[in-house]
Design a protein around this motif. Structure first.
Motif, PDB file in Angstrom:
ATOM      1  N   ALA A 261       0.846  -1.203   0.000  1.00  0.00           N
ATOM      2  CA  ALA A 261       0.000   0.000   0.000  1.00  0.00           C
ATOM      3  C   ALA A 261       0.873   1.242   0.000  1.00  0.00           C
ATOM      4  O   ALA A 261       1.976   1.239   0.563  1.00  0.00           O
ATOM      5  N   PHE A 262       0.354   2.317  -0.612  1.00  0.00           N
ATOM      6  CA  PHE A 262       1.043   3.605  -0.695  1.00  0.00           C
ATOM      7  C   PHE A 262       0.276   4.666   0.085  1.00  0.00           C
ATOM      8  O   PHE A 262      -0.957   4.624   0.189  1.00  0.00           O
ATOM      9  N   ALA A 263       1.025   5.612   0.617  1.00  0.00           N
ATOM     10  CA  ALA A 263       0.468   6.857   1.145  1.00  0.00           C
ATOM     11  C   ALA A 263       1.322   7.984   0.588  1.00  0.00           C
ATOM     12  O   ALA A 263       2.555   7.911   0.621  1.00  0.00           O
ATOM     13  N   THR A 264       0.707   9.035   0.041  1.00  0.00           N
ATOM     14  CA  THR A 264       1.468  10.074  -0.649  1.00  0.00           C
ATOM     15  C   THR A 264       0.993  11.455  -0.246  1.00  0.00           C
ATOM     16  O   THR A 264      -0.105  11.653   0.269  1.00  0.00           O
ATOM     17  N   ASP A 265       1.864  12.424  -0.483  1.00  0.00           N
ATOM     18  CA  ASP A 265       1.469  13.824  -0.487  1.00  0.00           C
ATOM     19  C   ASP A 265       2.007  14.429  -1.778  1.00  0.00           C
ATOM     20  O   ASP A 265       2.352  13.696  -2.713  1.00  0.00           O
ATOM     21  N   GLU A 266       2.104  15.764  -1.863  1.00  0.00           N
ATOM     22  CA  GLU A 266       2.507  16.382  -3.117  1.00  0.00           C
ATOM     23  C   GLU A 266       3.950  16.070  -3.502  1.00  0.00           C
ATOM     24  O   GLU A 266       4.295  16.066  -4.686  1.00  0.00           O
ATOM     25  N   GLU A 268       6.211  13.532  -1.604  1.00  0.00           N
ATOM     26  CA  GLU A 268       6.798  12.267  -1.187  1.00  0.00           C
ATOM     27  C   GLU A 268       5.767  11.150  -1.191  1.00  0.00           C
ATOM     28  O   GLU A 268       4.559  11.402  -1.224  1.00  0.00           O
ATOM     29  N   ALA A 269       6.282   9.922  -1.136  1.00  0.00           N
ATOM     30  CA  ALA A 269       5.419   8.740  -1.102  1.00  0.00           C
ATOM     31  C   ALA A 269       6.014   7.737  -0.131  1.00  0.00           C
ATOM     32  O   ALA A 269       7.225   7.520  -0.101  1.00  0.00           O
ATOM     33  N   ALA A 270       5.149   7.134   0.685  1.00  0.00           N
ATOM     34  CA  ALA A 270       5.543   6.065   1.601  1.00  0.00           C
ATOM     35  C   ALA A 270       4.897   4.774   1.133  1.00  0.00           C
ATOM     36  O   ALA A 270       3.716   4.756   0.791  1.00  0.00           O
ATOM     37  N   VAL A 271       5.667   3.702   1.115  1.00  0.00           N
ATOM     38  CA  VAL A 271       5.146   2.401   0.721  1.00  0.00           C
ATOM     39  C   VAL A 271       5.447   1.413   1.838  1.00  0.00           C
ATOM     40  O   VAL A 271       6.506   1.458   2.458  1.00  0.00           O
ATOM     41  N   GLN A 272       4.474   0.553   2.124  1.00  0.00           N
ATOM     42  CA  GLN A 272       4.624  -0.496   3.119  1.00  0.00           C
ATOM     43  C   GLN A 272       4.337  -1.839   2.472  1.00  0.00           C
ATOM     44  O   GLN A 272       3.412  -1.970   1.658  1.00  0.00           O
ATOM     45  N   VAL A 273       5.134  -2.852   2.854  1.00  0.00           N
ATOM     46  CA  VAL A 273       4.979  -4.205   2.332  1.00  0.00           C
ATOM     47  C   VAL A 273       4.901  -5.168   3.509  1.00  0.00           C
ATOM     48  O   VAL A 273       5.773  -5.154   4.387  1.00  0.00           O
ATOM     49  N   PHE A 274       3.863  -5.979   3.536  1.00  0.00           N
ATOM     50  CA  PHE A 274       3.747  -7.085   4.486  1.00  0.00           C
ATOM     51  C   PHE A 274       3.946  -8.378   3.696  1.00  0.00           C
ATOM     52  O   PHE A 274       3.231  -8.633   2.726  1.00  0.00           O
ATOM     53  N   ASN A 275       4.913  -9.200   4.131  1.00  0.00           N
ATOM     54  CA  ASN A 275       5.158 -10.492   3.487  1.00  0.00           C
ATOM     55  C   ASN A 275       4.451 -11.585   4.287  1.00  0.00           C
ATOM     56  O   ASN A 275       4.789 -11.819   5.451  1.00  0.00           O
ATOM     57  N   VAL A 276       3.470 -12.230   3.679  1.00  0.00           N
ATOM     58  CA  VAL A 276       2.706 -13.305   4.323  1.00  0.00           C
ATOM     59  C   VAL A 276       3.130 -14.624   3.682  1.00  0.00           C
ATOM     60  O   VAL A 276       3.022 -14.799   2.469  1.00  0.00           O
ATOM     61  N   ARG A 277       3.643 -15.528   4.510  1.00  0.00           N
ATOM     62  CA  ARG A 277       4.025 -16.855   4.056  1.00  0.00           C
ATOM     63  C   ARG A 277       3.389 -17.892   4.971  1.00  0.00           C
ATOM     64  O   ARG A 277       3.476 -17.776   6.193  1.00  0.00           O
ATOM     65  N   ASP A 278       2.781 -18.904   4.377  1.00  0.00           N
ATOM     66  CA  ASP A 278       2.051 -19.925   5.137  1.00  0.00           C
ATOM     67  C   ASP A 278       1.009 -19.290   6.044  1.00  0.00           C
ATOM     68  O   ASP A 278       0.763 -19.750   7.163  1.00  0.00           O
ATOM     69  N   GLY A 279       0.392 -18.210   5.580  1.00  0.00           N
ATOM     70  CA  GLY A 279      -0.664 -17.560   6.344  1.00  0.00           C
ATOM     71  C   GLY A 279      -0.188 -16.678   7.466  1.00  0.00           C
ATOM     72  O   GLY A 279      -1.006 -16.124   8.205  1.00  0.00           O
ATOM     73  N   ARG A 280       1.136 -16.513   7.639  1.00  0.00           N
ATOM     74  CA  ARG A 280       1.661 -15.705   8.739  1.00  0.00           C
ATOM     75  C   ARG A 280       2.435 -14.509   8.189  1.00  0.00           C
ATOM     76  O   ARG A 280       3.085 -14.592   7.150  1.00  0.00           O
ATOM     77  N   ILE A 281       2.391 -13.413   8.922  1.00  0.00           N
ATOM     78  CA  ILE A 281       3.177 -12.241   8.544  1.00  0.00           C
ATOM     79  C   ILE A 281       4.619 -12.504   8.948  1.00  0.00           C
ATOM     80  O   ILE A 281       4.961 -12.506  10.126  1.00  0.00           O
ATOM     81  N   ARG A 282       5.459 -12.741   7.943  1.00  0.00           N
ATOM     82  CA  ARG A 282       6.852 -13.066   8.218  1.00  0.00           C
ATOM     83  C   ARG A 282       7.734 -11.830   8.307  1.00  0.00           C
ATOM     84  O   ARG A 282       8.766 -11.853   8.979  1.00  0.00           O
ATOM     85  N   ALA A 283       7.398 -10.763   7.610  1.00  0.00           N
ATOM     86  CA  ALA A 283       8.250  -9.576   7.609  1.00  0.00           C
ATOM     87  C   ALA A 283       7.427  -8.368   7.198  1.00  0.00           C
ATOM     88  O   ALA A 283       6.396  -8.487   6.536  1.00  0.00           O
ATOM     89  N   GLU A 407      -6.111  -2.926   4.746  1.00  0.00           N
ATOM     90  CA  GLU A 407      -6.389  -1.701   5.491  1.00  0.00           C
ATOM     91  C   GLU A 407      -5.324  -1.465   6.564  1.00  0.00           C
ATOM     92  O   GLU A 407      -4.917  -0.319   6.803  1.00  0.00           O
ATOM     93  N   THR A 408      -4.878  -2.544   7.198  1.00  0.00           N
ATOM     94  CA  THR A 408      -3.803  -2.420   8.186  1.00  0.00           C
ATOM     95  C   THR A 408      -2.523  -1.911   7.534  1.00  0.00           C
ATOM     96  O   THR A 408      -1.825  -1.047   8.078  1.00  0.00           O
ATOM     97  N   VAL A 409      -2.203  -2.446   6.351  1.00  0.00           N
ATOM     98  CA  VAL A 409      -0.997  -2.002   5.640  1.00  0.00           C
ATOM     99  C   VAL A 409      -1.131  -0.539   5.237  1.00  0.00           C
ATOM    100  O   VAL A 409      -0.168   0.239   5.328  1.00  0.00           O
ATOM    101  N   GLN A 410      -2.325  -0.115   4.796  1.00  0.00           N
ATOM    102  CA  GLN A 410      -2.541   1.287   4.437  1.00  0.00           C
ATOM    103  C   GLN A 410      -2.341   2.200   5.644  1.00  0.00           C
ATOM    104  O   GLN A 410      -1.736   3.275   5.522  1.00  0.00           O
ATOM    105  N   ARG A 411      -2.856   1.784   6.806  1.00  0.00           N
ATOM    106  CA  ARG A 411      -2.661   2.599   8.013  1.00  0.00           C
ATOM    107  C   ARG A 411      -1.178   2.720   8.359  1.00  0.00           C
ATOM    108  O   ARG A 411      -0.710   3.782   8.779  1.00  0.00           O
ATOM    109  N   ASN A 412      -0.444   1.630   8.183  1.00  0.00           N
ATOM    110  CA  ASN A 412       0.998   1.679   8.443  1.00  0.00           C
ATOM    111  C   ASN A 412       1.711   2.622   7.483  1.00  0.00           C
ATOM    112  O   ASN A 412       2.642   3.330   7.872  1.00  0.00           O
ATOM    113  N   ALA A 413       1.297   2.627   6.211  1.00  0.00           N
ATOM    114  CA  ALA A 413       1.913   3.527   5.236  1.00  0.00           C
ATOM    115  C   ALA A 413       1.640   4.984   5.593  1.00  0.00           C
ATOM    116  O   ALA A 413       2.538   5.836   5.535  1.00  0.00           O
ATOM    117  N   LYS A 414       0.413   5.299   5.970  1.00  0.00           N
ATOM    118  CA  LYS A 414       0.083   6.677   6.359  1.00  0.00           C
ATOM    119  C   LYS A 414       0.855   7.096   7.598  1.00  0.00           C
ATOM    120  O   LYS A 414       1.352   8.223   7.683  1.00  0.00           O
TER     121      LYS A 414
END
Length: 690
Positions: A261-266, A268-283, A407-414
């Motif tokens: 997910a991304f969050a931006t202003d005029e 800059e941009a912030a991007v967050q990545v959640f890596n899910v493996r075997d159903g778990r958030i690994r990183a 939605e959780t990833v978007q909140r983290n990006a913001k």
């Protein structure tokens, strides 16, 4: 600075096919790389009224002095070539999603004979496997503490390991069974390697086999009335479960996906990545970068609550860079693992290793969930499928657990963008003001984005050295630092600081001058056959010039450097001298110095750059002086290596007594025969005669 109209190609000369284009500056350095479905349509956007361009794009087109392009067969090929050129040229104006070096990780030094697990921050290194990143340092340390109950992997430093190996007894962790103590031979190399492989397999996601095995062994021990063993296995099982609690199951067990997910202003941009493996958030990983202004819709003002029209292009660039880098890194690690395995096989003298390789995940998952689909989504899916070697689903989840996680990833990006703005506003404002102050004081056409400074260091004319430090955008760029040994202006106990400044200025700009005269190759950098002696913090060279070159000193030093500029024809670099006494700024053609206010941000930045050059020069001088002071009269004698020198000194007690001895007496020392004794005697007495 060139106006875009001076190098604007004729509209009819630009093809309409897909392709990749490069903007180059006066030094032939690539400053921007882009791609387009239609090259003619895309490039025409850069040559419209400059006032209509995004500020960063406007700066780029004025920095550039030419544009060139390459036609490709398809849009997928354009994506691949753009990524390749960005990696090759590292353009200033391209957004680069580099690994964040501040995230704490859990590392395993698989390249060592007995691998070690440890907490780590910083750039990735060869021979080390990384797990994470984690959100907090304490999470890494607690995870390591808990897992060593089950996998007693070595965690001590090399010095501690060697010390206890010499003592013949383990450290405290060995006594409490949180280390297998390979230092004292409790386990051999193969046994410790099995522990390491289990440790890495667990961190890689193979947690279920571990819990099943611990549960089986605990029940078996209980049935056999081995209650102490059962209690220990119970504690180990609790430790494993505690580690797994942090990796909460958010999706079904067979789900491998990345959520972006991304969050931006005029700007800059912030991007967050959640890596899910075997159903778990690994990183979890995140970046904040400046927007290039090259994205469609970047110049449009958004109403409150509307989506940023630049996000699809940002998402496209991110997906290509992120997964291409991940695949390259995975391939490099796989090749390194194969080399390490072969080394272990040769060292142990066996045909195969007893352990199984830990489960590995494809860096490109089956499913990528995003908040906004990228531009050219079909081409991106095709490229990701080629990287994965199988089909990849790229979509926006609409409902269910996946939508909730997005939605959780978007909140983290913001939140990341908000925290970044709070943290950087002071420093960014100060640096921008500092560069503006320097521009105004020196009457420059633009702010000096790249500044270099040189300083001389010596003690009474001995070990004379110089430093060259580089600042870009007000921040030190340490991989471009240089250090020099003064050759012509110093030696035999004398030093001329003014001549030393001239020598360093000449050596710094000679290559740049020659490159301007040479015919540039594709990468924009051509180096002459002459070797210019310099030492650097890395193995790369640079030839493009700074906007501002600072010499430490007053009018004499500036005049010496200006003489070199005149000789080489350097006219596009502003030269100044910074005198320490009153912090005066001297210009080559001015009889009076420029005085910046003592409390101005520009003065603070100039002082910081000068002090950094001074520090770097002193550090190099001390290094050379220390090396010289460790030298003896025995150094450089043919046939007399370190071992024989040591034996000779031990036999006589000192170098002075060796000088007083006859050749026949020297020949009686261990390992010294009559022939070598004669060489030593002649060398020492010839040195005394001089």
């Amino acid at each position: 600075m060139a106006h875009p109209n001076t190098y604007r190609p004729a509209a009819g000369s630009i093809p309409t096919e897909p392709g990749v284009y490069k903007f180059r500056d006066d030094s032939e350095r690539v400053v921007y790389v882009g791609k387009a479905k239609n090259l003619r349509s895309r490039l025409s956007n850069y040559f419209q009224d400059p006032d209509q361009l995004h500020p960063r794009t406007r700066q780029m087109v004025f920095t550039a002095s030419q544009v060139e392009w390459t036609v490709v067969a398809s849009e997928v090929e354009a994506l691949q070539l753009e990524y390749t050129w960005i990696k090759k040229f590292d353009p200033w104006f391209n957004v680069m999603y580099r690994d964040d070096k501040t995230y704490p990780m859990l590392a395993v030094s698989v390249g060592e004979r007995f691998p070690r697990a440890f907490f780590y921050r910083g750039p990735r290194r060869k021979g080390v496997r990384y797990f994470g990143p984690y959100s907090h340092a304490w999470a890494v340390r607690e995870t390591l503490d808990l897992l060593t109950r089950v996998y007693p992997i070595r965690t001590c430093s090399k010095g501690v390991f060697n010390r206890h190996e010499t003592l013949g007894r383990p450290c405290l962790l060995g006594y409490i069974d949180k280390c297998a103590a390979p230092c004292v031979g409790r386990v051999d190399e193969a046994g410790h390697d099995e522990i390491v492989q289990g440790f890495m397999a667990f961190l890689s996601g193979r947690s279920e086999p571990v819990t099943r095995e611990l549960t089986r062994r605990m029940m078996e021990a209980s049935e056999n009335l081995e209650f102490e063993k059962a209690a220990k296995l119970r504690d180990d099982l609790e430790a494993v479960n505690k580690v797994m609690e942090r990796q909460t199951v958010v999706l079904s067990i067979d789900i491998d996906a990345d959520i972006i997910a991304f969050a931006t202003d005029e700007l800059e941009a912030a991007v967050q990545v959640f890596n899910v493996r075997d159903g778990r958030i690994r990183a979890q990983r995140g970046w904040v970068v400046e927007k290039t202004g090259d994205e469609p819709g970047s110049t449009e003002r958004r109403e409150a609550g509307e989506a940023d029209p630049a996000v699809p292009q940002l998402m496209l660039n991110f997906l290509v860079q992120y997964y291409s880098d991940a695949v390259e890194r995975a391939e490099a690690e796989r090749e390194e693992d194969q080399k390490l395995t072969q080394q272990k096989i040769r060292r142990r003298g066996v045909d195969q290793l007893s352990h199984q390789a830990p489960k590995t995940y494809n860096p490109v998952p089956r499913e990528i969930l995003v908040d906004v689909l990228p531009a050219e989504v079909e081409e991106v899916e095709t490229l990701l499928a080629e990287l994965r070697g199988a089909q990849v689903s790229l979509r926006v989840p609409q409902r269910g657990d996946k939508a909730s996680l997005l939605e959780t990833v978007q909140r983290n990006a913001k939140e990341a963008l908000h925290q970044h703005k709070l943290k950087r506003v002071g420093d960014l404002t100060a640096r921008s003001q500092a560069l503006q102050d320097i521009q105004d004081a020196l009457g420059l056409d633009e702010a000096p984005l790249r500044i270099e400074c040189t300083d001389i260091s010596h003690i009474q004319g001995t070990d004379v050295v110089a430093s060259l430090v580089v600042f870009e955008d007000g921040l030190p760029k340490k991989n471009d630092y240089r250090r020099y040994r003064i050759k012509e202006a110093a030696g035999d106990g004398h030093s001329n600081d003014v001549a030393s400044i001239a020598e360093i200025t000449s050596r710094r700009f000679k290559r740049y001058h020659e490159d301007k005269l040479a015919n540039p190759e594709e990468d924009g950098t051509v180096f002459s056959d002459e070797v210019i002696e310099e030492e650097t913090t890395d193995n790369r060279r640079f030839a493009y010039p700074p906007n501002l070159f600072i010499v430490d000193g007053g009018k004499p030093q500036v005049n010496a450097a200006q003489g070199v500029f005149d000789e080489l024809g350097i006219v596009d670099v502003q030269l100044i001298g910074l005198a320490k006494r009153l912090e005066e700024v001297w210009l080559p053609d001015d009889a009076e110095p420029v005085i910046l206010p003592r409390n101005s941000q520009g003065m603070y930045l100039l002082q910081q750059i000068r002090d950094e050059a001074h520090r770097f020069a002193i550090a190099y001088h001390r290094q050379k002086r220390s090396k010289r002071m460790r030298a003896t009269a025995l150094d450089g004698i043919p046939g007399l290596g370190p071992t024989r020198r040591s034996d000779l000194v031990k036999h006589f007690g000192s170098v002075k007594k060796i000088k007083e001895a006859e050749a026949s007496e020297i020949a009686q020392a261990p390992g010294i025969g009559p022939k070598l004794a004669a060489i030593v005697y002649e060398h020492l007495h010839r040195a005394d005669s001089r």
